[in-house]
Design a protein around this motif. Structure first.
Motif, PDB file in Angstrom:
ATOM      1  N   ALA A   1       3.182   8.040   9.869  1.00 35.54           N
ATOM      2  CA  ALA A   1       2.927   7.023  10.891  1.00 35.54           C
ATOM      3  C   ALA A   1       1.445   6.947  11.235  1.00 35.54           C
ATOM      4  CB  ALA A   1       3.747   7.338  12.146  1.00 35.54           C
ATOM      5  N   GLN A   2       0.775   8.082  11.313  1.00 31.58           N
ATOM      6  CA  GLN A   2      -0.659   8.073  11.593  1.00 31.58           C
ATOM      7  C   GLN A   2      -1.438   7.381  10.489  1.00 31.58           C
ATOM      8  OE1 GLN A   2      -1.637  12.201  12.175  1.00 31.58           O
ATOM      9  NE2 GLN A   2      -0.454  12.370  14.075  1.00 31.58           N
ATOM     10  N   GLN A   3      -1.064   7.633   9.228  1.00 33.94           N
ATOM     11  CA  GLN A   3      -1.751   6.988   8.112  1.00 33.94           C
ATOM     12  C   GLN A   3      -1.489   5.487   8.074  1.00 33.94           C
ATOM     13  OE1 GLN A   3      -1.570   9.057   4.243  1.00 33.94           O
ATOM     14  NE2 GLN A   3      -0.596  10.746   5.316  1.00 33.94           N
ATOM     15  N   ILE A   4      -0.262   5.089   8.379  1.00 29.07           N
ATOM     16  CA  ILE A   4       0.085   3.667   8.369  1.00 29.07           C
ATOM     17  C   ILE A   4      -0.713   2.919   9.421  1.00 29.07           C
ATOM     18  CG2 ILE A   4       1.945   2.036   8.859  1.00 29.07           C
ATOM     19  CD1 ILE A   4       3.872   4.089   7.552  1.00 29.07           C
ATOM     20  N   VAL A   5      -0.808   3.472  10.621  1.00 29.06           N
ATOM     21  CA  VAL A   5      -1.559   2.803  11.685  1.00 29.06           C
ATOM     22  C   VAL A   5      -3.057   2.821  11.367  1.00 29.06           C
ATOM     23  CG1 VAL A   5      -2.156   2.913  14.135  1.00 29.06           C
ATOM     24  CG2 VAL A   5       0.198   3.244  13.414  1.00 29.06           C
ATOM     25  N   ALA A   6      -3.536   3.849  10.681  1.00 31.13           N
ATOM     26  CA  ALA A   6      -4.946   3.870  10.282  1.00 31.13           C
ATOM     27  C   ALA A   6      -5.263   2.725   9.320  1.00 31.13           C
ATOM     28  CB  ALA A   6      -5.293   5.212   9.652  1.00 31.13           C
ATOM     29  N   LEU A   7      -4.278   2.290   8.538  1.00 34.15           N
ATOM     30  CA  LEU A   7      -4.491   1.155   7.640  1.00 34.15           C
ATOM     31  C   LEU A   7      -4.737  -0.154   8.403  1.00 34.15           C
ATOM     32  CD1 LEU A   7      -1.713   1.822   4.982  1.00 34.15           C
ATOM     33  CD2 LEU A   7      -4.173   2.103   4.676  1.00 34.15           C
TER      34      LEU A   7
ATOM     35  N   THR B   1       0.850  -1.176   0.000  1.00 29.99           N
ATOM     36  CA  THR B   1       0.000   0.000   0.000  1.00 29.99           C
ATOM     37  C   THR B   1       0.889   1.231   0.000  1.00 29.99           C
ATOM     38  OG1 THR B   1      -1.714  -1.159   1.214  1.00 29.99           O
ATOM     39  CG2 THR B   1      -1.785   1.233   1.280  1.00 29.99           C
ATOM     40  N   SER B   2       0.578   2.186  -0.856  1.00 29.03           N
ATOM     41  CA  SER B   2       1.382   3.389  -0.953  1.00 29.03           C
ATOM     42  C   SER B   2       0.781   4.477  -0.067  1.00 29.03           C
ATOM     43  CB  SER B   2       1.435   3.866  -2.406  1.00 29.03           C
ATOM     44  OG  SER B   2       2.204   5.035  -2.517  1.00 29.03           O
ATOM     45  N   VAL B   3       1.614   5.066   0.785  1.00 30.70           N
ATOM     46  CA  VAL B   3       1.185   6.111   1.704  1.00 30.70           C
ATOM     47  C   VAL B   3       2.098   7.308   1.504  1.00 30.70           C
ATOM     48  CG1 VAL B   3       0.738   6.706   4.110  1.00 30.70           C
ATOM     49  CG2 VAL B   3       0.476   4.351   3.356  1.00 30.70           C
ATOM     50  N   THR B   4       1.497   8.492   1.456  1.00 31.20           N
ATOM     51  CA  THR B   4       2.266   9.713   1.231  1.00 31.20           C
ATOM     52  C   THR B   4       2.057  10.674   2.382  1.00 31.20           C
ATOM     53  OG1 THR B   4       2.001   9.460  -1.157  1.00 31.20           O
ATOM     54  CG2 THR B   4       2.698  11.612  -0.367  1.00 31.20           C
ATOM     55  N   GLY B   5       3.130  11.289   2.834  1.00 29.26           N
ATOM     56  CA  GLY B   5       3.050  12.321   3.863  1.00 29.26           C
ATOM     57  C   GLY B   5       3.886  13.519   3.459  1.00 29.26           C
ATOM     58  N   SER B   6       3.366  14.703   3.700  1.00 29.76           N
ATOM     59  CA  SER B   6       4.097  15.912   3.315  1.00 29.76           C
ATOM     60  C   SER B   6       3.984  16.953   4.412  1.00 29.76           C
ATOM     61  CB  SER B   6       3.552  16.471   1.994  1.00 29.76           C
ATOM     62  OG  SER B   6       2.187  16.830   2.144  1.00 29.76           O
TER      63      SER B   6
END
Length: 200
Positions: free
Chosen positions: A189-195, A161-166
């Motif tokens: 990290a927040q997006q990854i854990v939301a997955l 899964t591709s996750v982007t943070g900026s």
């Protein structure tokens, strides 16, 4: 006091009956079975219900192993910083326990595939006034048998899964690339854990 005096002797007044509202109509023999029945009904109705953040995550998983994220970037220690942020987020937001052995129930791994920096706004002297740091990560969450627990609809290799943070920063007021990277890492990290949440 004389013998013919009808006034009552002090301390020998007759006992008065308690008022009607002070009498209890409850019978101890009937209260206990009612309380037991209510307790049984309440427990039976909530047997499969989970409270708080546990309702968002699978109850079949107890432990997660997070190896150090790999990085294709030339900037040093990005993978280690992202790993640390993910571990903290898992411990904070989920009921899972992060362990240091690959024998955990699941393995959460990833790789930083892109790391870019670009100018958003320039001043009149053509110097960068506002810039943006962007990180892109591929993440895989596998169970002990190697089956993918989370995969996105994107056709990425290895069911990743591709996750982007900026994050943006303004050098004129003292912001640096390092602080912007840390902000982007925390958002990642927040997006990854939301997955890791269960699908609705």
């Amino acid at each position: 006091m004389t013998a013919g005096d009808d006034s009552p002797v002090h301390g020998s007044q007759p006992m008065l009956a308690p008022p009607p509202h002070a009498r209890s109509n409850a019978r101890p023999g009937r209260v206990l079975p009612v309380l037991v029945a209510i307790a049984v009904l309440m427990c039976g109705g909530c047997a499969g219900y989970r409270f708080g953040n546990q309702s968002l995550y699978s109850h079949d998983i107890a432990t997660v192993y997070v190896p150090i994220f790999e990085s294709d970037s030339f900037r040093r220690h990005l993978g280690e910083r992202l790993t640390e942020a993910v571990v903290k987020e898992v411990e904070l937001k989920t009921p899972y326990k992060v362990v240091s052995t690959p024998n955990a129930d699941t393995i959460l791994s990833g790789r930083i595939t892109h790391e870019t920096k670009r100018v958003l706004i320039r001043n009149r002297f053509n110097d960068p006034r506002e810039m943006e740091v962007n990180l892109q990560v591929q993440v895989r969450w596998l169970d002990r048998r190697g089956q993918v627990l989370r995969e996105d609809s994107l056709a990425l290799p290895e069911a990743a899964t591709s996750v982007t943070g900026s994050a943006t920063f303004v050098p004129e007021v003292g912001h640096s690339v390092a602080t912007a990277q840390q902000q982007a890492i925390e958002r990642l990290a927040q997006q990854i854990v939301a997955l890791m949440e269960d699908a609705w």
